[in-house]
Design a protein around this motif. Structure first.
Motif, PDB file in Angstrom:
ATOM      1  N   ILE A  48       0.641  -1.167   0.081  1.00  0.00           N
ATOM      2  CA  ILE A  48      -0.118   0.182   0.052  1.00  0.00           C
ATOM      3  C   ILE A  48       0.820   1.295   0.038  1.00  0.00           C
ATOM      4  CG2 ILE A  48      -1.533   1.242   1.361  1.00  0.00           C
ATOM      5  CD1 ILE A  48      -2.746  -1.510   2.328  1.00  0.00           C
ATOM      6  N   PHE A  49       1.863   1.307   0.673  1.00  0.00           N
ATOM      7  CA  PHE A  49       2.806   2.478   0.958  1.00  0.00           C
ATOM      8  C   PHE A  49       3.362   2.765  -0.597  1.00  0.00           C
ATOM      9  CE2 PHE A  49       7.139   3.992   1.053  1.00  0.00           C
ATOM     10  CZ  PHE A  49       6.768   5.298   1.778  1.00  0.00           C
ATOM     11  N   LEU A  50       3.903   1.728  -1.338  1.00  0.00           N
ATOM     12  CA  LEU A  50       4.568   1.772  -2.449  1.00  0.00           C
ATOM     13  C   LEU A  50       3.446   2.147  -3.426  1.00  0.00           C
ATOM     14  CD1 LEU A  50       6.849  -1.329  -2.448  1.00  0.00           C
ATOM     15  CD2 LEU A  50       7.653   1.110  -2.372  1.00  0.00           C
ATOM     16  N   PHE A  51       2.424   1.756  -3.593  1.00  0.00           N
ATOM     17  CA  PHE A  51       1.230   2.108  -4.409  1.00  0.00           C
ATOM     18  C   PHE A  51       0.974   3.446  -4.292  1.00  0.00           C
ATOM     19  CE2 PHE A  51      -3.220   1.900  -5.773  1.00  0.00           C
ATOM     20  CZ  PHE A  51      -2.854   1.735  -7.353  1.00  0.00           C
ATOM     21  N   ASP A  52       0.760   3.880  -2.950  1.00  0.00           N
ATOM     22  CA  ASP A  52       0.383   5.118  -2.519  1.00  0.00           C
ATOM     23  C   ASP A  52       1.520   6.294  -2.946  1.00  0.00           C
ATOM     24  OD1 ASP A  52      -1.348   7.199  -1.361  1.00  0.00           O
ATOM     25  OD2 ASP A  52      -0.423   6.937   0.474  1.00  0.00           O
ATOM     26  N   THR A  53       2.772   6.035  -2.833  1.00  0.00           N
ATOM     27  CA  THR A  53       3.739   6.632  -2.882  1.00  0.00           C
ATOM     28  C   THR A  53       4.184   7.111  -4.565  1.00  0.00           C
ATOM     29  OG1 THR A  53       4.669   6.213  -0.726  1.00  0.00           O
ATOM     30  CG2 THR A  53       6.265   7.453  -2.145  1.00  0.00           C
ATOM     31  N   PHE A  54       4.137   5.832  -5.123  1.00  0.00           N
ATOM     32  CA  PHE A  54       4.860   5.931  -6.473  1.00  0.00           C
ATOM     33  C   PHE A  54       3.676   6.095  -7.514  1.00  0.00           C
ATOM     34  CE2 PHE A  54       8.043   4.274  -3.825  1.00  0.00           C
ATOM     35  CZ  PHE A  54       9.032   5.104  -4.160  1.00  0.00           C
ATOM     36  N   THR A  55       2.326   6.335  -7.322  1.00  0.00           N
ATOM     37  CA  THR A  55       1.243   5.990  -8.348  1.00  0.00           C
ATOM     38  C   THR A  55       0.851   7.752  -8.263  1.00  0.00           C
ATOM     39  OG1 THR A  55      -0.438   5.673  -7.125  1.00  0.00           O
ATOM     40  CG2 THR A  55       0.914   3.851  -8.669  1.00  0.00           C
ATOM     41  N   GLN A  56       0.193   8.131  -9.386  1.00  0.00           N
ATOM     42  CA  GLN A  56      -0.373   9.572  -9.528  1.00  0.00           C
ATOM     43  C   GLN A  56      -1.901   9.509  -9.339  1.00  0.00           C
ATOM     44  OE1 GLN A  56       1.624  12.397  -9.064  1.00  0.00           O
ATOM     45  NE2 GLN A  56       3.208  10.801  -9.148  1.00  0.00           N
ATOM     46  N   ILE A  57      -2.323   8.424  -8.799  1.00  0.00           N
ATOM     47  CA  ILE A  57      -3.856   8.505  -8.750  1.00  0.00           C
ATOM     48  C   ILE A  57      -4.525   9.411  -7.688  1.00  0.00           C
ATOM     49  CG2 ILE A  57      -6.116   6.873  -8.214  1.00  0.00           C
ATOM     50  CD1 ILE A  57      -4.184   4.670  -9.319  1.00  0.00           C
ATOM     51  N   ASP A  58      -5.267  10.312  -8.039  1.00  0.00           N
ATOM     52  CA  ASP A  58      -5.916  11.159  -6.935  1.00  0.00           C
ATOM     53  C   ASP A  58      -6.943  10.476  -6.117  1.00  0.00           C
ATOM     54  OD1 ASP A  58      -3.828  12.945  -7.714  1.00  0.00           O
ATOM     55  OD2 ASP A  58      -5.134  13.951  -8.964  1.00  0.00           O
ATOM     56  N   ILE A  59      -6.524   9.634  -5.308  1.00  0.00           N
ATOM     57  CA  ILE A  59      -7.898   8.979  -4.294  1.00  0.00           C
ATOM     58  C   ILE A  59      -6.965   8.786  -3.041  1.00  0.00           C
ATOM     59  CG2 ILE A  59      -9.514   8.044  -6.042  1.00  0.00           C
ATOM     60  CD1 ILE A  59      -8.098   5.328  -5.756  1.00  0.00           C
ATOM     61  N   ALA A  60      -7.754   8.550  -2.140  1.00  0.00           N
ATOM     62  CA  ALA A  60      -7.268   8.249  -0.683  1.00  0.00           C
ATOM     63  C   ALA A  60      -6.651   6.820  -0.630  1.00  0.00           C
ATOM     64  CB  ALA A  60      -8.209   8.500   0.450  1.00  0.00           C
ATOM     65  N   ILE A  61      -5.509   6.381  -1.524  1.00  0.00           N
ATOM     66  CA  ILE A  61      -5.133   5.075  -1.544  1.00  0.00           C
ATOM     67  C   ILE A  61      -5.037   4.791   0.090  1.00  0.00           C
ATOM     68  CG2 ILE A  61      -3.483   3.435  -2.241  1.00  0.00           C
ATOM     69  CD1 ILE A  61      -3.251   5.492  -4.920  1.00  0.00           C
ATOM     70  N   ALA A  62      -4.350   5.533   0.570  1.00  0.00           N
ATOM     71  CA  ALA A  62      -3.974   5.114   2.061  1.00  0.00           C
ATOM     72  C   ALA A  62      -5.014   4.473   3.107  1.00  0.00           C
ATOM     73  CB  ALA A  62      -3.074   6.188   2.869  1.00  0.00           C
ATOM     74  N   ALA A  63      -6.169   4.793   2.665  1.00  0.00           N
ATOM     75  CA  ALA A  63      -7.394   4.306   3.333  1.00  0.00           C
ATOM     76  C   ALA A  63      -7.578   2.683   3.355  1.00  0.00           C
ATOM     77  CB  ALA A  63      -8.954   4.950   2.887  1.00  0.00           C
ATOM     78  N   LEU A  64      -6.972   2.264   2.345  1.00  0.00           N
ATOM     79  CA  LEU A  64      -6.696   0.860   2.352  1.00  0.00           C
ATOM     80  C   LEU A  64      -6.074   0.026   3.478  1.00  0.00           C
ATOM     81  CD1 LEU A  64      -5.663   0.138  -1.437  1.00  0.00           C
ATOM     82  CD2 LEU A  64      -8.007  -0.156  -0.299  1.00  0.00           C
ATOM     83  N   TYR A  65      -5.306   0.804   4.184  1.00  0.00           N
ATOM     84  CA  TYR A  65      -4.551   0.401   5.380  1.00  0.00           C
ATOM     85  C   TYR A  65      -5.647  -0.063   6.437  1.00  0.00           C
ATOM     86  CZ  TYR A  65       0.125   2.523   4.523  1.00  0.00           C
ATOM     87  OH  TYR A  65       1.227   2.516   3.797  1.00  0.00           O
ATOM     88  N   ALA A  66      -6.888   0.327   6.276  1.00  0.00           N
ATOM     89  CA  ALA A  66      -7.965  -0.047   7.430  1.00  0.00           C
ATOM     90  C   ALA A  66      -8.121  -1.469   7.148  1.00  0.00           C
ATOM     91  CB  ALA A  66      -9.198   0.942   6.795  1.00  0.00           C
TER      92      ALA A  66
END
Length: 145
Positions: A48-66
């Motif tokens: 999740i960290f790598l996906f959140d950091t290195f993609t340019q998608i403008d959504i709250a990817i970090a919410a997947l940590y839930a």
């Protein structure tokens, strides 16, 4: 020599078994090895960290940590669930600062805040759920005597 098994009833009516020699637990019909569960949590958080950091998608990817927090609540002790939640928030903030590097936009700040709130709420609910499951079993034992 036959391996000893300990059986106890869970609140949902399912049986939890603890395999004493390996530490594996049978939870809701699935065997869980604590070491493998911890490794899965680390792998999922890293992904999740790598996906959140290195993609340019403008959504709250970090919410997947839930999702990782909920998984850890089913398989790990309460303190480790808190550690997963706090660590997830830390990774969310680290990713935010690495990605935006001083050029903070209102939308990005909003996504980061939403993700942190979602992770915090899921961690709080996971810990409450664990305490309720433990407390419910003790109350049942006291009432049955």
């Amino acid at each position: 020599m036959m391996t000893r098994l300990m059986t106890q009833q869970a609140e949902a009516g399912t049986t939890k078994r603890l395999h004493f020699s390996t530490g594996e637990k049978l939870v809701d019909g699935i065997w869980h090895n604590p070491l493998i569960d911890r490794i899965l949590v680390v792998v999922f958080c890293a992904g999740i960290f790598l996906f959140d950091t290195f993609t340019q998608i403008d959504i709250a990817i970090a919410a997947l940590y839930a999702v990782v927090v909920v998984f850890s609540a089913k398989t790990l002790p309460g303190r480790e669930v808190l550690f997963v939640g706090v660590g997830s928030i830390g990774l969310t903030l680290l990713s935010f600062f690495m990605t935006h590097a001083g050029a903070y936009q209102d939308e990005a700040i909003g996504r980061c805040v939403v993700a942190c709130i979602v992770i915090s709420a899921s961690t709080l609910l996971a810990v409450i759920m664990q305490r309720a499951e433990r407390g419910g079993g003790a109350k049942r034992r006291l009432c049955s005597n």
